[in-house]
Design a protein around this motif. Structure first.
Motif, PDB file in Angstrom:
ATOM      1  N   SER A 276       2.594  12.771  -9.596  1.00  0.00           N
ATOM      2  CA  SER A 276       2.178  11.381  -9.529  1.00  0.00           C
ATOM      3  C   SER A 276       3.361  10.505  -9.891  1.00  0.00           C
ATOM      4  CB  SER A 276       1.026  11.107 -10.493  1.00  0.00           C
ATOM      5  OG  SER A 276       0.545   9.797 -10.268  1.00  0.00           O
ATOM      6  N   TYR A 277       3.585   9.491  -9.063  1.00  0.00           N
ATOM      7  CA  TYR A 277       4.699   8.581  -9.327  1.00  0.00           C
ATOM      8  C   TYR A 277       4.223   7.139  -9.296  1.00  0.00           C
ATOM      9  CZ  TYR A 277       9.454   7.646 -10.246  1.00  0.00           C
ATOM     10  OH  TYR A 277      10.588   7.273 -10.915  1.00  0.00           O
ATOM     11  N   ASP A 278       4.718   6.343 -10.240  1.00  0.00           N
ATOM     12  CA  ASP A 278       4.482   4.893 -10.276  1.00  0.00           C
ATOM     13  C   ASP A 278       2.996   4.554 -10.370  1.00  0.00           C
ATOM     14  OD1 ASP A 278       5.277   2.309 -10.453  1.00  0.00           O
ATOM     15  OD2 ASP A 278       5.697   2.022  -8.331  1.00  0.00           O
TER      16      ASP A 278
ATOM     17  N   VAL B  41      -5.301  12.025  -3.665  1.00  0.00           N
ATOM     18  CA  VAL B  41      -6.336  11.540  -4.593  1.00  0.00           C
ATOM     19  C   VAL B  41      -6.007  10.120  -5.027  1.00  0.00           C
ATOM     20  CG1 VAL B  41      -7.539  11.987  -6.770  1.00  0.00           C
ATOM     21  CG2 VAL B  41      -6.401  13.876  -5.588  1.00  0.00           C
ATOM     22  N   ASP B  42      -7.015   9.269  -5.008  1.00  0.00           N
ATOM     23  CA  ASP B  42      -6.881   7.939  -5.607  1.00  0.00           C
ATOM     24  C   ASP B  42      -8.296   7.452  -5.919  1.00  0.00           C
ATOM     25  OD1 ASP B  42      -4.351   5.728  -5.520  1.00  0.00           O
ATOM     26  OD2 ASP B  42      -6.353   4.857  -5.748  1.00  0.00           O
ATOM     27  N   ALA B  43      -8.406   6.632  -6.949  1.00  0.00           N
ATOM     28  CA  ALA B  43      -9.733   6.131  -7.324  1.00  0.00           C
ATOM     29  C   ALA B  43     -10.135   4.901  -6.522  1.00  0.00           C
ATOM     30  CB  ALA B  43      -9.760   5.826  -8.825  1.00  0.00           C
TER      31      ALA B  43
ATOM     32  N   GLY C 244       0.036   6.022   0.340  1.00  0.00           N
ATOM     33  CA  GLY C 244       0.614   7.239   0.906  1.00  0.00           C
ATOM     34  C   GLY C 244       2.082   7.179   1.265  1.00  0.00           C
ATOM     35  N   ARG C 245       2.821   6.254   0.668  1.00  0.00           N
ATOM     36  CA  ARG C 245       4.227   6.103   1.102  1.00  0.00           C
ATOM     37  C   ARG C 245       5.075   7.353   0.852  1.00  0.00           C
ATOM     38  NH1 ARG C 245       7.589   2.921  -3.528  1.00  0.00           N
ATOM     39  NH2 ARG C 245       6.254   3.463  -5.293  1.00  0.00           N
ATOM     40  N   HIS C 246       4.704   8.174  -0.146  1.00  0.00           N
ATOM     41  CA  HIS C 246       5.526   9.363  -0.437  1.00  0.00           C
ATOM     42  C   HIS C 246       5.168  10.563   0.459  1.00  0.00           C
ATOM     43  CE1 HIS C 246       7.060   7.314  -3.912  1.00  0.00           C
ATOM     44  NE2 HIS C 246       5.862   7.225  -4.473  1.00  0.00           N
TER      45      HIS C 246
END
Ligand SMILES: C[S@@+](CC[C@H](N)C(=O)[O-])C[C@H]1O[C@@H](n2cnc3c(N)ncnc32)[C@H](O)[C@@H]1O
Length: 213
Positions: A118-120, A75-77, A59-61
């Motif tokens: 989505s980044y990186d 969202v993340d898997a 969640g850094r962004h």
């Protein structure tokens, strides 16, 4: 939908890594959100009211845009990454935390979001998962909605697994990405090459739009 073995392998590498500690340093976050970063210039073209961040990591962004949003879907898997986001952002109704299956966004309703980014992360994904996410992006965006994808532009070795490629980039190119986006129903508004490490044009940032009518 079940994860493929390749998708699971990518997720396994993203567990228990020091990446998140290093990436969360203020100087690493500033690379995207300050100065004349291409990412920031293109991110400013998104409307952030109803926004989805795909492959959010820890969640850094999120603090960089959350004050402009009334609904943020993270969202993340990897469940532990989504749990870390919840710990940081808390249980405000503004946030929806979503551990997805690594392939689709089936818990999200049709035509409901202004933007997805989505980044990186997508730079590492299997092409078939990118295809699935592009179709899902087209489904969940409202007409006129936009998506900003940071993706690989490395297509030199179609049979390699991602870890054999420079900076763990998976198989993708600008033209394949544009073709998949088109077939999903999205148009490319803008693209900018990204240099990663010492490698020119290894990645791209592509801004997509779901046509309004
Ligand atoms: C390198 S981290 C980047 C995280 C975040 N975007 C950032 O910039 O800090 C990549 C993230 O992608 C997630 N990921 C990997 N494969 C995925 C997939 N197929 N679907 C959704 N998330 C995935 C990982 O769990 C990890 O959180």
């Amino acid at each position: 939908m079940e994860k493929s073995q390749a998708t699971q392998g990518i997720l396994d590498v993203h567990k228990n890594t020091r990446y998140y500690d290093d990436a969360a340093q203020a100087s690493a976050v500033a690379l995207f959100w300050e100065g004349n970063s291409a990412f920031l210039r293109m991110f400013r073209k998104l409307k952030c009211d109803f926004i989805v961040e795909l492959a959010v990591g820890k969640g850094r962004h999120v603090p960089m845009y959350m004050d402009r949003a009334s609904k943020v879907v993270l969202v993340d898997a990897l469940a532990e990454n989504v749990a870390a986001c919840r710990e940081m952002m808390g249980d405000s109704p503004k946030f929806q935390y979503y551990v997805n299956n690594g392939t689709d966004l089936s818990e999200l309703p049709d035509a409901s979001f202004d933007s997805l980014f989505s980044y990186d992360a997508v730079v590492h994904f299997e092409m078939l998962d990118v295809w699935s996410y592009l179709k899902e992006t087209a489904r969940i965006l409202a007409p006129g909605g936009r998506a900003l994808y940071h993706h690989s532009n490395y297509s030199a070795h179609p049979t390699h697994v991602w870890t054999q490629n420079p900076h763990n980039r998976n198989f993708m190119s600008d033209s394949i990405f544009e073709h998949l986006a088109d077939r999903a129903g999205l148009v490319v508004l803008e693209r900018e090459a990204i240099h990663w490490g010492q490698i020119e044009n290894l990645d791209s940032l592509t801004l997509l739009e779901k046509p309004a009518g």
